[in-house]
Motif scaffolding. Structure first.
Motif, mmCIF file in Angstrom:
data_model
loop_
_atom_site.group_PDB
_atom_site.id
_atom_site.type_symbol
_atom_site.label_atom_id
_atom_site.label_comp_id
_atom_site.label_asym_id
_atom_site.label_seq_id
_atom_site.Cartn_x
_atom_site.Cartn_y
_atom_site.Cartn_z
ATOM 1 N N GLY A 20 -0.314 -11.954 -3.649
ATOM 2 C CA GLY A 20 -0.906 -11.722 -4.963
ATOM 3 C C GLY A 20 -1.094 -10.251 -5.231
ATOM 4 N N GLU A 21 -1.796 -9.957 -6.337
ATOM 5 C CA GLU A 21 -2.082 -8.585 -6.729
ATOM 6 C C GLU A 21 -3.465 -8.184 -6.224
ATOM 7 O OE1 GLU A 21 -0.188 -6.380 -8.258
ATOM 8 O OE2 GLU A 21 1.537 -7.731 -8.449
ATOM 9 N N PHE A 22 -3.547 -7.022 -5.593
ATOM 10 C CA PHE A 22 -4.813 -6.513 -5.078
ATOM 11 C C PHE A 22 -4.980 -5.072 -5.555
ATOM 12 C CE2 PHE A 22 -3.180 -9.631 -2.071
ATOM 13 C CZ PHE A 22 -4.266 -10.483 -1.919
ATOM 14 N N THR A 23 -6.092 -4.804 -6.231
ATOM 15 C CA THR A 23 -6.322 -3.466 -6.779
ATOM 16 C C THR A 23 -7.474 -2.741 -6.104
ATOM 17 O OG1 THR A 23 -7.774 -4.406 -8.483
ATOM 18 C CG2 THR A 23 -5.429 -4.157 -9.034
ATOM 19 N N ALA A 24 -8.178 -3.407 -5.188
ATOM 20 C CA ALA A 24 -9.306 -2.774 -4.504
ATOM 21 C C ALA A 24 -8.805 -1.721 -3.516
ATOM 22 C CB ALA A 24 -10.147 -3.833 -3.784
ATOM 23 N N GLN A 25 -9.748 -1.001 -2.916
ATOM 24 C CA GLN A 25 -9.416 0.059 -1.970
ATOM 25 C C GLN A 25 -10.185 -0.149 -0.671
ATOM 26 O OE1 GLN A 25 -7.098 2.505 -2.620
ATOM 27 N NE2 GLN A 25 -6.724 1.497 -4.591
ATOM 28 N N LYS A 26 -9.645 0.411 0.414
ATOM 29 C CA LYS A 26 -10.299 0.497 1.713
ATOM 30 C C LYS A 26 -10.846 -0.852 2.174
ATOM 31 C CE LYS A 26 -11.236 5.427 1.228
ATOM 32 N NZ LYS A 26 -12.242 6.508 1.260
ATOM 33 N N SER A 27 -12.131 -0.923 2.546
ATOM 34 C CA SER A 27 -12.691 -2.142 3.126
ATOM 35 C C SER A 27 -12.570 -3.327 2.180
ATOM 36 C CB SER A 27 -14.162 -1.926 3.497
ATOM 37 O OG SER A 27 -14.291 -1.004 4.551
ATOM 38 N N GLU A 28 -12.822 -3.088 0.890
ATOM 39 C CA GLU A 28 -12.748 -4.177 -0.088
ATOM 40 C C GLU A 28 -11.340 -4.753 -0.148
ATOM 41 O OE1 GLU A 28 -14.780 -6.698 -2.665
ATOM 42 O OE2 GLU A 28 -15.660 -4.915 -1.733
ATOM 43 N N LEU A 29 -10.331 -3.901 -0.080
ATOM 44 C CA LEU A 29 -8.944 -4.358 -0.107
ATOM 45 C C LEU A 29 -8.623 -5.220 1.106
ATOM 46 C CD1 LEU A 29 -6.007 -4.298 -1.144
ATOM 47 C CD2 LEU A 29 -5.701 -2.184 0.156
ATOM 48 N N ILE A 30 -8.967 -4.721 2.292
ATOM 49 C CA ILE A 30 -8.668 -5.465 3.519
ATOM 50 C C ILE A 30 -9.422 -6.788 3.541
ATOM 51 C CG2 ILE A 30 -8.706 -5.380 6.040
ATOM 52 C CD1 ILE A 30 -6.753 -3.460 4.695
ATOM 53 N N ALA A 31 -10.669 -6.773 3.067
ATOM 54 C CA ALA A 31 -11.464 -7.998 3.041
ATOM 55 C C ALA A 31 -10.877 -9.005 2.056
ATOM 56 C CB ALA A 31 -12.905 -7.667 2.677
ATOM 57 N N GLN A 32 -10.438 -8.538 0.896
ATOM 58 C CA GLN A 32 -9.853 -9.448 -0.089
ATOM 59 C C GLN A 32 -8.572 -10.101 0.433
ATOM 60 O OE1 GLN A 32 -9.223 -7.477 -3.830
ATOM 61 N NE2 GLN A 32 -11.411 -7.310 -4.308
ATOM 62 N N VAL B 227 0.841 -1.199 0.000
ATOM 63 C CA VAL B 227 0.000 0.000 0.000
ATOM 64 C C VAL B 227 0.876 1.249 0.000
ATOM 65 C CG1 VAL B 227 -1.886 -1.197 1.176
ATOM 66 C CG2 VAL B 227 -0.169 0.031 2.523
ATOM 67 N N GLN B 228 0.238 2.401 -0.165
ATOM 68 C CA GLN B 228 0.957 3.663 -0.301
ATOM 69 C C GLN B 228 1.666 4.060 0.988
ATOM 70 O OE1 GLN B 228 -1.527 6.816 -1.769
ATOM 71 N NE2 GLN B 228 -0.010 8.420 -1.411
ATOM 72 N N PHE B 229 2.889 4.543 0.833
ATOM 73 C CA PHE B 229 3.653 5.059 1.966
ATOM 74 C C PHE B 229 3.008 6.344 2.482
ATOM 75 C CE2 PHE B 229 6.973 8.025 3.447
ATOM 76 C CZ PHE B 229 7.499 7.286 4.509
ATOM 77 N N GLU B 230 2.900 6.455 3.802
ATOM 78 C CA GLU B 230 2.296 7.633 4.415
ATOM 79 C C GLU B 230 3.392 8.576 4.910
ATOM 80 O OE1 GLU B 230 -0.211 6.305 7.540
ATOM 81 O OE2 GLU B 230 -1.554 5.182 6.230
ATOM 82 N N ARG B 231 3.448 9.747 4.331
ATOM 83 C CA ARG B 231 4.422 10.735 4.790
ATOM 84 C C ARG B 231 4.023 11.233 6.174
ATOM 85 N NH1 ARG B 231 5.448 15.149 0.247
ATOM 86 N NH2 ARG B 231 7.219 15.551 1.625
ATOM 87 N N ARG B 232 5.016 11.426 7.015
ATOM 88 C CA ARG B 232 4.821 11.869 8.399
ATOM 89 C C ARG B 232 3.969 10.877 9.192
ATOM 90 N NH1 ARG B 232 4.686 16.405 5.280
ATOM 91 N NH2 ARG B 232 2.436 16.335 5.053
ATOM 92 N N GLY B 233 3.997 9.620 8.786
ATOM 93 C CA GLY B 233 3.314 8.566 9.537
ATOM 94 C C GLY B 233 4.303 7.826 10.415
#
Length: 235
Positions: free
Chosen positions: A143-155, A32-38
């Motif tokens: 694997g490859e996951f292209t979903a976002q938010k809840s759908e991504l975590i659920a997949q 997933v995307q790197f969070e700046r200042r995280g």
């Protein structure tokens, strides 16, 4: 099958260790995307004068960079400052520095190129020291996951074989239980309770919570995880 997911953290804090300790499989969200200042490249340690923030410098290429692709900036010897802060400023006289100090300083003897590898090294160190044996896998390995938010975590949870997904309280605002129901997965909330323990260099001063987990390890030792579990049971 209880699965938990979280981005990799440098010098992880106790809340993350509690989550890993409570699940059957832990998935590191490295794609997933790197969070700046995280918190993916920094955390606090405790000194007698208060918390000290240790930050790993990273190369800034794009706002869309994934964590797994994030490079460490080694142009200046940040590792020397981190190692010196941990030993000389914070924990040299801690009760368990003699037992675990060499393992900690050894992390800083290697020149890390990728942030995720450094973060995983610090995480694996404290997991091993506390005797936490939960299997760990990276999302990029599933694997490859292209979903976002809840759908991504659920997949990802479904791919990992989860029947329950253990989540931190901060995700209540954006996780959709109905999405997880479609995958046959129940959401369980962590409700982490932070234990208090003796901080050797803070005698007579206010306890500092939310420090890196090495603070508990070096002050209390491997049995310190029992305090985390006791706080969980009491809640």
């Amino acid at each position: 099958m209880r699965v938990a997911l979280h981005q990799p953290h440098y010098l992880p804090w106790l809340g993350l260790l509690d989550k890993i300790d409570r699940c059957d499989l832990f998935v590191v969200l490295d794609h997933v995307q790197f969070e700046r200042r995280g918190w993916q490249h920094r955390n606090y340690v405790a000194s007698k004068n208060g918390p000290i923030l240790l930050t790993v410098p990273v190369v800034q290429r794009s706002r869309d960079e994934r964590i797994m692709d994030k490079a460490v900036s080694n142009g200046s010897p940040w590792w020397e400052r981190h190692s010196r802060t941990l030993e000389q400023n914070c924990y040299r006289r801690a009760p368990f520095w003699e037992e675990f100090g060499a393992g900690i300083t050894a992390i800083y003897e290697r020149r890390w190129e990728r942030l995720v590898d450094l973060s995983m090294a610090t995480t694996e160190f404290v997991l091993n020291a506390f005797g936490i044996t939960t299997p760990v896998v990276r999302s990029s390995e599933l694997g490859e996951f292209t979903a976002q938010k809840s759908e991504l975590i659920a997949q990802i949870s479904a791919k990992a074989g989860a029947t329950t997904m253990l989540s931190g309280e901060g995700a209540r605002d954006y996780l959709d239980p109905e999405v997880f129901q479609r995958y046959g997965i129940e959401i369980e909330w962590q409700d982490f309770r932070h234990p208090e323990y003796p901080q050797h260099n803070r005698r007579g001063q206010e306890f500092l919570p939310r420090m890196a987990a090495v603070d508990l390890l070096l002050n209390v030792g491997p049995e310190g995880m029992d305090l985390v579990r006791a706080a969980r049971t009491a809640s």
